[in-house]
Design an enzyme around this catalytic site. Structure first.
Site, mmCIF file in Angstrom:
data_model
loop_
_atom_site.group_PDB
_atom_site.id
_atom_site.type_symbol
_atom_site.label_atom_id
_atom_site.label_comp_id
_atom_site.label_asym_id
_atom_site.label_seq_id
_atom_site.Cartn_x
_atom_site.Cartn_y
_atom_site.Cartn_z
ATOM 1 N N TYR A 70 0.838 -1.207 0.000
ATOM 2 C CA TYR A 70 0.000 0.000 0.000
ATOM 3 C C TYR A 70 0.874 1.259 0.000
ATOM 4 O O TYR A 70 0.640 2.193 -0.778
ATOM 5 C CB TYR A 70 -0.910 -0.037 1.231
ATOM 6 C CG TYR A 70 -1.927 1.072 1.316
ATOM 7 C CD1 TYR A 70 -3.118 1.014 0.572
ATOM 8 C CD2 TYR A 70 -1.729 2.170 2.147
ATOM 9 C CE1 TYR A 70 -4.057 2.032 0.660
ATOM 10 C CE2 TYR A 70 -2.667 3.186 2.242
ATOM 11 C CZ TYR A 70 -3.839 3.109 1.496
ATOM 12 O OH TYR A 70 -4.769 4.127 1.596
ATOM 13 N N LYS A 90 1.085 4.151 -2.906
ATOM 14 C CA LYS A 90 0.715 5.544 -2.625
ATOM 15 C C LYS A 90 1.903 6.484 -2.835
ATOM 16 O O LYS A 90 1.714 7.641 -3.234
ATOM 17 C CB LYS A 90 0.148 5.657 -1.210
ATOM 18 C CG LYS A 90 -1.163 4.894 -1.013
ATOM 19 C CD LYS A 90 -2.258 5.438 -1.908
ATOM 20 C CE LYS A 90 -3.612 4.793 -1.680
ATOM 21 N NZ LYS A 90 -4.636 5.326 -2.598
HETATM 22 P P1 NAP Z 1 -13.374 2.288 0.515
HETATM 23 O O1 NAP Z 1 -14.446 2.818 1.389
HETATM 24 O O2 NAP Z 1 -12.790 0.963 0.782
HETATM 25 O O3 NAP Z 1 -13.904 2.348 -1.014
HETATM 26 C C1 NAP Z 1 -13.061 1.929 -2.042
HETATM 27 C C2 NAP Z 1 -13.701 2.255 -3.377
HETATM 28 O O4 NAP Z 1 -12.816 1.834 -4.415
HETATM 29 C C3 NAP Z 1 -15.005 1.534 -3.606
HETATM 30 O O5 NAP Z 1 -15.887 2.383 -4.312
HETATM 31 C C4 NAP Z 1 -14.604 0.355 -4.493
HETATM 32 O O6 NAP Z 1 -15.625 -0.108 -5.347
HETATM 33 C C5 NAP Z 1 -13.532 0.990 -5.315
HETATM 34 N N1 NAP Z 1 -12.604 0.042 -5.934
HETATM 35 C C6 NAP Z 1 -11.774 -0.833 -5.334
HETATM 36 N N2 NAP Z 1 -11.062 -1.511 -6.251
HETATM 37 C C7 NAP Z 1 -11.458 -1.060 -7.465
HETATM 38 C C8 NAP Z 1 -11.107 -1.365 -8.804
HETATM 39 N N3 NAP Z 1 -10.157 -2.279 -9.089
HETATM 40 N N4 NAP Z 1 -11.729 -0.698 -9.810
HETATM 41 C C9 NAP Z 1 -12.670 0.239 -9.546
HETATM 42 N N5 NAP Z 1 -13.043 0.572 -8.296
HETATM 43 C C10 NAP Z 1 -12.445 -0.069 -7.272
HETATM 44 O O7 NAP Z 1 -12.124 3.300 0.484
HETATM 45 P P2 NAP Z 1 -11.969 4.783 1.059
HETATM 46 O O8 NAP Z 1 -11.571 4.704 2.478
HETATM 47 O O9 NAP Z 1 -13.105 5.628 0.663
HETATM 48 O O10 NAP Z 1 -10.649 5.238 0.275
HETATM 49 C C11 NAP Z 1 -10.716 5.868 -0.988
HETATM 50 C C12 NAP Z 1 -9.287 6.210 -1.415
HETATM 51 O O11 NAP Z 1 -8.683 7.042 -0.433
HETATM 52 C C13 NAP Z 1 -8.381 4.984 -1.562
HETATM 53 O O12 NAP Z 1 -7.490 5.177 -2.634
HETATM 54 C C14 NAP Z 1 -7.620 4.962 -0.249
HETATM 55 O O13 NAP Z 1 -6.380 4.323 -0.382
HETATM 56 C C15 NAP Z 1 -7.466 6.453 0.000
HETATM 57 N N6 NAP Z 1 -7.244 6.786 1.402
HETATM 58 C C16 NAP Z 1 -8.166 6.453 2.358
HETATM 59 C C17 NAP Z 1 -7.912 6.788 3.682
HETATM 60 C C18 NAP Z 1 -8.888 6.470 4.767
HETATM 61 O O14 NAP Z 1 -8.539 6.713 5.929
HETATM 62 N N7 NAP Z 1 -10.057 5.972 4.502
HETATM 63 C C19 NAP Z 1 -6.723 7.437 4.028
HETATM 64 C C20 NAP Z 1 -5.805 7.757 3.018
HETATM 65 C C21 NAP Z 1 -6.082 7.432 1.702
HETATM 66 P P3 NAP Z 1 -16.629 -1.355 -4.935
HETATM 67 O O15 NAP Z 1 -17.542 -0.755 -3.895
HETATM 68 O O16 NAP Z 1 -17.342 -1.689 -6.179
HETATM 69 O O17 NAP Z 1 -15.771 -2.422 -4.372
#
Ligand code: NAP
Length: 251
Positions: free
Chosen positions: A159, A163
């Site tokens: 990861y 990133k």
């Molecule tokens: P999440 O709730 O797990 O949602 C992930 C999203 O990505 C879902 O809509 C999922 O679709 C989609 N997805 C996963 N694999 C995919 C693929 N191969 N093709 C198309 N769509 C795909 O994640 P989140 O927490 O909102 O995070 C969103 C982004 O922010 C990510 O890149 C994560 O690394 C980054 N981020 C998050 C945090 C945090 O604290 N949450 C912190 C730093 C960075 P499905 O629903 O169809 O599976």
């Protein structure tokens, strides 16, 4: 900040918009007047609900099932946006996954799955989006990196590498596309309250929270507001930046 209609006439594509940060970004861009493509991979029902919510907000929406790690599926997705709206003005590379484990136990599959979705997916989408942005001499690419891509974290080598890779991709594309009036920026969210962090143990959450100056996890709306600003005409002089949104984590 952006006002009502700041993005009217623009079309946006948000990858991973069925849940979490991507969902909030899609709704916020719609509120600011953009037409929004809702990409997802597996969760169709949730993505349909987001599409409906965008329409309820008075904007146009396109439901775009595609695995961002697949060049063929990404190509098909962009062709559909091209046919419907004449291309993408704003690309938010948000889709992301994690498959955490310590390095000695990390499988090649888990390494590849995370790099393919988080980094290669952003490359494939940026490549496709750049074609119309270059033609229109206007574009916004916003890549969802992470504080983990800057600081690293035990158990998240795949990861963190993906990133950190997004940061390099952001800086390279910012230089490459600047002459065409396309800005490219990365966000490094800290801990945002979504499915991705809800799996953490209470102990781990308390440990992290003690290190956040603002003493709370971020909300998806916090992140969406920053994306909306970077997408807006007002942010036209910001490019190649890596912008933290983490409540002052580990200051
Ligand atoms: P999440 O709730 O797990 O949602 C992930 C999203 O990505 C879902 O809509 C999922 O679709 C989609 N997805 C996963 N694999 C995919 C693929 N191969 N093709 C198309 N769509 C795909 O994640 P989140 O927490 O909102 O995070 C969103 C982004 O922010 C990510 O890149 C994560 O690394 C980054 N981020 C998050 C945090 C945090 O604290 N949450 C912190 C730093 C960075 P499905 O629903 O169809 O599976």
């Amino acid at each position: 900040m952006t006002g009502q209609g700041a993005l009217s006439g623009k079309s946006a594509l948000v990858t991973g918009a069925s849940r979490g940060i991507g969902r909030a970004v899609a709704l916020r861009l719609a509120r600011d007047g953009a037409k929004v493509g809702i990409n997802y991979r597996a969760n169709q029902e949730a993505a349909e609900a987001v599409t409906q919510a965008v329409r309820n907000a008075g904007s146009e929406a396109l439901l775009l099932p595609a695995d961002v790690a697949s060049a063929t599926q990404v190509q098909g997705m962009f062709q559909e946006v091209e046919r419907t709206w004449g291309g993408v003005d704003i690309l938010v590379n948000n889709a992301g996954i994690n498959r955490d484990s310590l390095i000695m136990r990390m499988s090649e599959e888990d390494w590849d799955a995370v790099l393919d979705t988080n980094l290669k997916g952003a490359f494939l989408c940026a490549r496709a989006a750049a074609r119309t942005m270059v033609r229109k001499r206007w574009g916004r690419i916003i890549n969802m990196s992470s504080v983990i891509g800057v600081a690293g974290n035990a158990g998240q080598a795949n990861y963190a590498a993906s990133k950190a890779g997004l940061i390099g991709l952001t800086r390279a594309l910012a230089k490459e596309l600047a002459s065409r009036n396309i800005t490219v920026n990365a966000l490094t969210p800290g801990f945002i309250d979504t499915d991705m962090v809800s799996g953490m143990s209470e102990e781990a959450k308390a440990f992290v929270r003690a290190r956040i100056a603002l003493d709370r996890f971020g909300t998806v709306e916090d992140v969406a507001a920053l994306v909306a600003f970077l997408a807006s005409p007002e942010a036209g002089y910001i490019t190649g930046q890596v912008i933290g949104i983490d409540g002052g984590l580990a200051l």
